[in-house]
Design a protein around this motif. Structure first.
Motif, PDB file in Angstrom:
ATOM      1  N   ILE A 115       6.656  32.771  28.477  1.00 11.35           N
ATOM      2  CA  ILE A 115       7.329  33.914  29.094  1.00 11.35           C
ATOM      3  C   ILE A 115       8.098  33.521  30.349  1.00 11.35           C
ATOM      4  N   GLY A 116       8.373  32.233  30.488  1.00 11.96           N
ATOM      5  CA  GLY A 116       9.262  31.802  31.559  1.00 11.96           C
ATOM      6  C   GLY A 116      10.675  32.312  31.284  1.00 11.96           C
ATOM      7  N   ASP A 117      11.400  32.652  32.314  1.00 13.48           N
ATOM      8  CA  ASP A 117      12.749  33.202  32.129  1.00 13.48           C
ATOM      9  C   ASP A 117      13.663  32.260  31.369  1.00 13.48           C
ATOM     10  N   ASP A 118      13.555  30.956  31.621  1.00 13.62           N
ATOM     11  CA  ASP A 118      14.422  30.006  30.925  1.00 13.62           C
ATOM     12  C   ASP A 118      14.118  29.971  29.430  1.00 13.62           C
ATOM     13  N   VAL A 119      12.843  29.982  29.079  1.00 14.92           N
ATOM     14  CA  VAL A 119      12.460  29.972  27.665  1.00 14.92           C
ATOM     15  C   VAL A 119      12.901  31.261  26.982  1.00 14.92           C
ATOM     16  N   LEU A 120      12.716  32.388  27.644  1.00 11.02           N
ATOM     17  CA  LEU A 120      13.078  33.673  27.058  1.00 11.02           C
ATOM     18  C   LEU A 120      14.586  33.818  26.889  1.00 11.02           C
ATOM     19  N   GLN A 121      15.342  33.325  27.859  1.00 12.88           N
ATOM     20  CA  GLN A 121      16.793  33.412  27.729  1.00 12.88           C
ATOM     21  C   GLN A 121      17.286  32.538  26.584  1.00 12.88           C
ATOM     22  N   ARG A 122      16.689  31.375  26.393  1.00 17.26           N
ATOM     23  CA  ARG A 122      17.051  30.547  25.241  1.00 17.26           C
ATOM     24  C   ARG A 122      16.676  31.238  23.934  1.00 17.26           C
ATOM     25  N   SER A 123      15.506  31.871  23.912  1.00 14.35           N
ATOM     26  CA  SER A 123      15.064  32.579  22.705  1.00 14.35           C
ATOM     27  C   SER A 123      15.996  33.724  22.353  1.00 14.35           C
ATOM     28  N   ALA A 124      16.629  34.293  23.377  1.00 15.50           N
ATOM     29  CA  ALA A 124      17.566  35.398  23.157  1.00 15.50           C
ATOM     30  C   ALA A 124      18.979  34.901  22.890  1.00 15.50           C
ATOM     31  N   GLY A 125      19.132  33.577  22.732  1.00 17.82           N
ATOM     32  CA  GLY A 125      20.439  33.020  22.434  1.00 17.82           C
ATOM     33  C   GLY A 125      21.339  32.874  23.634  1.00 17.82           C
ATOM     34  N   ARG A 126      20.740  32.837  24.827  1.00 23.06           N
ATOM     35  CA  ARG A 126      21.534  32.736  26.056  1.00 23.06           C
ATOM     36  C   ARG A 126      21.270  31.409  26.747  1.00 23.06           C
ATOM     37  N   THR A 127      22.244  30.936  27.515  1.00 20.31           N
ATOM     38  CA  THR A 127      22.052  29.758  28.341  1.00 20.31           C
ATOM     39  C   THR A 127      21.289  30.163  29.603  1.00 20.31           C
ATOM     40  N   PRO A 128      20.188  29.490  29.924  1.00 25.94           N
ATOM     41  CA  PRO A 128      19.415  29.867  31.121  1.00 25.94           C
ATOM     42  C   PRO A 128      20.266  29.846  32.378  1.00 25.94           C
ATOM     43  N   MET A 129      20.214  30.911  33.132  1.00 18.84           N
ATOM     44  CA  MET A 129      20.959  31.037  34.380  1.00 18.84           C
ATOM     45  C   MET A 129      19.965  31.366  35.491  1.00 18.84           C
ATOM     46  N   PRO A 130      19.550  30.368  36.263  1.00 20.88           N
ATOM     47  CA  PRO A 130      18.497  30.568  37.268  1.00 20.88           C
ATOM     48  C   PRO A 130      18.757  31.703  38.242  1.00 20.88           C
ATOM     49  N   HIS A 131      20.015  31.967  38.578  1.00 16.51           N
ATOM     50  CA  HIS A 131      20.273  33.033  39.549  1.00 16.51           C
ATOM     51  C   HIS A 131      19.980  34.411  38.984  1.00 16.51           C
ATOM     52  N   THR A 132      19.801  34.497  37.654  1.00 11.94           N
ATOM     53  CA  THR A 132      19.465  35.776  37.028  1.00 11.94           C
ATOM     54  C   THR A 132      17.971  35.915  36.773  1.00 11.94           C
ATOM     55  N   PHE A 133      17.199  34.846  37.024  1.00 11.67           N
ATOM     56  CA  PHE A 133      15.764  34.893  36.770  1.00 11.67           C
ATOM     57  C   PHE A 133      15.114  35.974  37.636  1.00 11.67           C
ATOM     58  N   THR A 134      14.146  36.673  37.052  1.00  8.51           N
ATOM     59  CA  THR A 134      13.400  37.685  37.797  1.00  8.51           C
ATOM     60  C   THR A 134      11.890  37.408  37.791  1.00  8.51           C
ATOM     61  N   HIS A 135      11.446  36.474  36.947  1.00  9.00           N
ATOM     62  CA  HIS A 135      10.019  36.165  36.878  1.00  9.00           C
ATOM     63  C   HIS A 135       9.701  34.705  37.156  1.00  9.00           C
ATOM     64  N   GLY A 136      10.682  33.836  37.040  1.00  6.29           N
ATOM     65  CA  GLY A 136      10.452  32.418  37.264  1.00  6.29           C
ATOM     66  C   GLY A 136      10.537  31.610  35.987  1.00  6.29           C
ATOM     67  N   SER A 137      10.797  30.326  36.133  1.00  2.00           N
ATOM     68  CA  SER A 137      10.896  29.444  34.974  1.00  2.00           C
ATOM     69  C   SER A 137       9.508  29.184  34.390  1.00  2.00           C
ATOM     70  N   ALA A 138       9.487  28.591  33.206  1.00  2.00           N
ATOM     71  CA  ALA A 138       8.212  28.250  32.574  1.00  2.00           C
ATOM     72  C   ALA A 138       7.397  27.318  33.456  1.00  2.00           C
ATOM     73  N   ALA A 139       8.055  26.311  34.015  1.00  2.00           N
ATOM     74  CA  ALA A 139       7.339  25.346  34.869  1.00  2.00           C
ATOM     75  C   ALA A 139       6.788  26.020  36.117  1.00  2.00           C
ATOM     76  N   GLN A 140       7.562  26.908  36.713  1.00  2.00           N
ATOM     77  CA  GLN A 140       7.095  27.609  37.907  1.00  2.00           C
ATOM     78  C   GLN A 140       5.892  28.488  37.601  1.00  2.00           C
ATOM     79  N   ARG A 141       5.961  29.208  36.504  1.00  2.00           N
ATOM     80  CA  ARG A 141       4.870  30.124  36.171  1.00  2.00           C
ATOM     81  C   ARG A 141       3.585  29.362  35.883  1.00  2.00           C
ATOM     82  N   GLN A 142       3.701  28.252  35.183  1.00  2.00           N
ATOM     83  CA  GLN A 142       2.519  27.429  34.930  1.00  2.00           C
ATOM     84  C   GLN A 142       1.964  26.846  36.227  1.00  2.00           C
ATOM     85  N   ASP A 143       2.863  26.358  37.078  1.00  2.00           N
ATOM     86  CA  ASP A 143       2.438  25.717  38.319  1.00  2.00           C
ATOM     87  C   ASP A 143       1.688  26.685  39.228  1.00  2.00           C
ATOM     88  N   TRP A 144       2.213  27.900  39.389  1.00  2.00           N
ATOM     89  CA  TRP A 144       1.564  28.839  40.304  1.00  2.00           C
ATOM     90  C   TRP A 144       0.254  29.379  39.735  1.00  2.00           C
TER      91      TRP A 144
END
Length: 282
Positions: free
Chosen positions: A232-261
């Motif tokens: 449920i990282g924003d980057d993974v979800l955006q790829r799953s939705a057929g989009r290129t991950p755009m960090p400035h649009t993230f609202t929950h954090g990347s997969a790595a960030q979510r796992q790390d915290w």
């Protein structure tokens, strides 16, 4: 996770006894992509679906299925565990008492103190009425469509929403909302990311004590939670939705960030380790 036959919480409000119908509309991959965006980016995508696949309450009462009843029992037990853990952590680490929230189970649509919401919104916490909201059908989406399998992955979702209540109790959500009101879109998104990552960390604190004091964590459970955090990282979800991950649009954090915290919170079980707002980089 050891949950069957254990004590449940009295703070569950079950509104699932109202039947839900579904209308035609977007199907297949398109529907999945839209639902993924809605579930985890905090957007109610019901208007985009034009009725397709989104449950709408009909007002007719119905019997809960055996699967729904089991899901309700599971949520009740996890909620009871959060009450026990935070009921101990608050006085020990924060010097204050913990006031547990209520958790509303719904099917299709629900009214909350923060307005109306649908299943497409995903699990959420409303600080206005101090309640968490969850459509238990989300667990099927979590496992089947997003690849986050296991009961502890589902428990992580519940613990994450209760972590938002912890933030509310500590006055953090109010401060964040004030800051958002004076910020631009990028800054608001950045604040949202830090808020969500802190909730992930607090979920890790809960997992630490669920293992150390309650003995409910089984081998493999932590891997399930970390996998859920990744899926449920924003980057993974955006790829799953057929989009290129755009960090400035993230609202929950990347997969790595979510796992790390989550891992940070779990390691010591210390609330002080979860200050994402003080970190130079979340």
């Amino acid at each position: 996770m050891k949950w069957r036959g254990r004590r449940g919480s009295r703070n569950v409000i079950d509104r699932r006894g109202v039947s839900a119908g579904r209308a035609g509309g977007i199907g297949g991959v398109g529907l999945i992509a839209v639902l993924v965006i809605g579930y985890f980016l905090g957007i109610d995508v019901t208007p985009l679906l034009n009725g397709g696949g989104v449950p709408v309450q009909s007002g007719e009462s119905r019997e809960l299925s055996a699967q729904e009843q089991a899901a309700g029992q599971f949520v009740s037990v996890v909620l009871a565990d959060t009450e026990e853990v935070w009921g101990q952590v608050f006085p020990e680490q924060l010097g204050r008492d913990y006031r547990p929230p209520q958790l509303v189970l719904f099917s299709g649509r629900v009214a909350s103190g923060c307005g109306g919401a649908s299943a497409a919104t995903g699990p959420f916490y409303c600080p206005s009425d101090r309640r968490a909201y969850l459509d238990t059908q989300f667990f099927a989406t979590l496992q089947g469509r997003l690849g986050a399998k296991g009961d502890f992955a589902a428990a992580y979702v519940v613990a994450h929403e209760i972590a938002h209540h912890v933030q509310n109790e500590l006055g953090i959500l109010g401060q964040v909302n004030e800051a958002k009101a004076a910020a631009g879109e990028r800054e608001r998104n950045a604040l949202s990311v830090r808020t969500e990552l802190q909730a992930d960390c607090l979920s890790g604190v809960w997992a630490h004590y669920a293992e150390a004091r309650l003995g409910t964590v089984e081998p493999g459970d932590l891997d399930e939670a970390l996998n859920a955090a990744r899926q449920i990282g924003d980057d993974v979800l955006q790829r799953s939705a057929g989009r290129t991950p755009m960090p400035h649009t993230f609202t929950h954090g990347s997969a790595a960030q979510r796992q790390d915290w989550f891992a940070r919170g779990y390691e010591r079980g210390a609330v002080e380790d979860c200050d994402t707002f003080a970190a130079s980089r979340p």
